[in-house]
Design an enzyme around this catalytic site. Structure first.
Site, PDB file in Angstrom:
ATOM      1  N   HIS A  67      34.837 -16.805  27.684  1.00 54.34           N
ATOM      2  CA  HIS A  67      34.059 -16.262  28.808  1.00 54.34           C
ATOM      3  C   HIS A  67      35.220 -15.566  29.516  1.00 54.34           C
ATOM      4  CE1 HIS A  67      30.341 -18.652  28.767  1.00 54.34           C
ATOM      5  NE2 HIS A  67      31.155 -19.560  27.978  1.00 54.34           N
ATOM      6  N   HIS A 181      23.317 -22.209  23.684  1.00 50.05           N
ATOM      7  CA  HIS A 181      23.953 -23.604  24.356  1.00 50.05           C
ATOM      8  C   HIS A 181      22.984 -24.354  24.697  1.00 50.05           C
ATOM      9  CE1 HIS A 181      26.431 -24.748  28.125  1.00 50.05           C
ATOM     10  NE2 HIS A 181      25.353 -25.526  27.859  1.00 50.05           N
ATOM     11  N   ASP A 306      35.530 -22.008  24.076  1.00 54.38           N
ATOM     12  CA  ASP A 306      34.572 -21.890  25.190  1.00 54.38           C
ATOM     13  C   ASP A 306      35.507 -21.405  26.486  1.00 54.38           C
ATOM     14  OD1 ASP A 306      32.488 -21.532  26.801  1.00 54.38           O
ATOM     15  OD2 ASP A 306      32.473 -23.950  26.833  1.00 54.38           O
TER      16      ASP A 306
END
Ligand code: DOR
Length: 440
Positions: A67, A181, A306
């Protein structure tokens, strides 16, 4: 003879070959490709030569879940700072998630990210398209993307897709990879009420418990089987999911695990508090061990970080107002190589999990192996020395790591993207630009 432009000769490295074997040798790159791998390359006239004696050469890491916060959340991270952190961590390609502002849920939002990345990313990049309840047409048509991201839980707003009928509609249309997810929103919601008022962040692992993860993973696998749809399960966190997949995973389903779910557990709340808070949450030491075994056995296919940075100020809020997520791209390779040195796995397995397997799973051509004709995305690591993770050296804009104080080996010395040195002994060459990844 004139040396050809942008050729690079790496001399006398310990190479990890595609078959997992080691060889002491030279690698020559030209025009961004590996053109020769040999024990001794005699007749080359490269523009740059690197003496790699004592170092180990690996294919660059492909981090398939990050991210990077741009656009819209640049106070936490941006594509430039994150890609510099990648270069330092030996990550030469990344696949980035759609929960930015605006959300990456349309062709125009995807085009915007690609354009931003082209102008500032020092490593290679690819982006997910986010699923909502009503962007099915985009999910089927947008290009180029590594796949569809579905937040089945742990998300607010348009990116939350927690209704089975909506999920089924997405699985039933198109054929591209769906990455989930997997946490059950219904169960999380109910448990949030049950545990309301508790400010100890350790409660996070009980609210978003192992059952919440299992229920969603089971649903995703059920839908994938029904429609024979290519499915990838992101950041698997629990032993019971791993055991379920050991029994039920079809060969068109893949799964990943993060270094933090292998190496940290709920005891981390006592030492680093909300810095240990992420979704899905950290689990027990037994879960760590079952996940390791599932990874070694091939039930789990590869590693992703992640990388989800938040500022220290944001992380300093009291639970549950503290945001979930931790950075990872700077530490993932040394963490895994240190685990290899400790006997948890081999260096060749780490290369498979962090380079070859993600390239195969996402259909990224010519990456993930040290092989003639492959892209010259490489990382030279030092497996002879140990160094502590230290906050001052973090390049991610968030400026912290959950692994501060950990003494690790396998730190990248030099990282190469498309035949160009993008990181060398502490310095990032900010002039280098990565390329948009292709997915076939
Ligand atoms: O801990 C997390 N943080 N998990 C996610 O799925 C999202 C991420 C974020 O974007 O902060």
């Amino acid at each position: 003879m004139m040396s050809s432009p942008k050729s690079l000769l790496i001399r006398q490295a310990r190479l990890v070959l595609p078959n997992g074997e080691f060889m002491l040798g030279d690698v020559l790159t030209q025009g961004g490709k590996i053109v020769e791998v040999n024990s001794n390359i005699a007749n080359a006239t490269p523009s740059l030569e690197i003496d790699a004696q004592g170092l180990t050469l690996l294919p660059g890491v492909i981090d398939p879940q990050v991210h990077f916060r741009e656009p819209g959340l640049e106070h936490k991270e941006d594509l430039f700072t994150a890609s510099c952190a990648c270069a330092k961590g030996g990550v030469t390609s990344f696949l980035e998630m759609p929960n930015t502002k605006p959300l990456t849920i349309s062709q125009s939002a995807l085009d915007d990210k690609l354009q931003r990345a082209a102008s500032k990313c020092v490593v290679n990049y690819g982006f997910f398209i986010g699923a909502t309840a009503d962007n099915l047409t985009e999910l089927v048509t947008v290009q180029p993307t590594c796949g569809i991201k579905i937040f089945m839980g742990s998300m607010r707003g348009d990116l939350l897709v927690d209704q089975e009928t909506t999920l089924e509609n997405i699985f039933a249309h198109g054929s591209r990879l769906i990455a989930v997810h997997a946490e059950d929103q219904q169960r999380i919601k109910q448990r949030r009420q049950e545990f309301a008022g508790i400010e100890d962040p350790a409660i996070h692992s009980q609210i978003q418990d192992t059952q919440a993860a299992l229920l969603a993973t089971q649903l995703a696998v059920k839908l994938s089987k029904k429609y024979q749809r290519r499915l990838h399960i992101l950041h698997l966190s629990t032993g019971i999911e791993a055991e379920f997949l050991r029994r039920e995973k079809p060969n068109w389903v893949t799964a990943e695990v993060t270094p933090q779910h292998l190496l940290l557990n709920t005891s981390a709340y006592e030492t680093i508090g909300t810095l240990a808070q992420m979704n899905p949450p950290l689990r027990s030491p037994e879960d760590n061990e079952i996940l390791w075994q599932a990874l070694r056995d091939g039930v789990i296919d590869f590693i992703a970080t992640d990388h989800a940075p938040h500022t220290l100020e944001e992380k300093g809020k009291t639970y549950p107002n503290s945001p979930s997520g931790m950075p990872g791209v700077e530490t993932s390779l040394p963490l895994m190589l240190t685990s290899a040195q400790e006997g948890k796995c081999t260096v060749a397995q780490v290369v498979n999990w962090m380079s070859k397997a993600p390239a195969q799973a996402y259909g990224i051509p010519n990456k993930g192996e040290i092989k003639v004709g492959y892209d010259a995305d490489l990382v030279l690591v030092d497996l002879n020395n140990y160094k502590t993770v230290n906050r001052e050296e973090i390049l991610s804009k968030c400026g912290w790591s959950p692994f501060e104080g950990w003494n690790l080996t396998g730190w990248p010395v030099t990282t190469i993207v498309g035949g160009e040195v993008v990181y060398d002994k502490g310095e990032v060459n900010t002039q280098v630009r990565g390329k948009a990844l292709q997915f076939v």
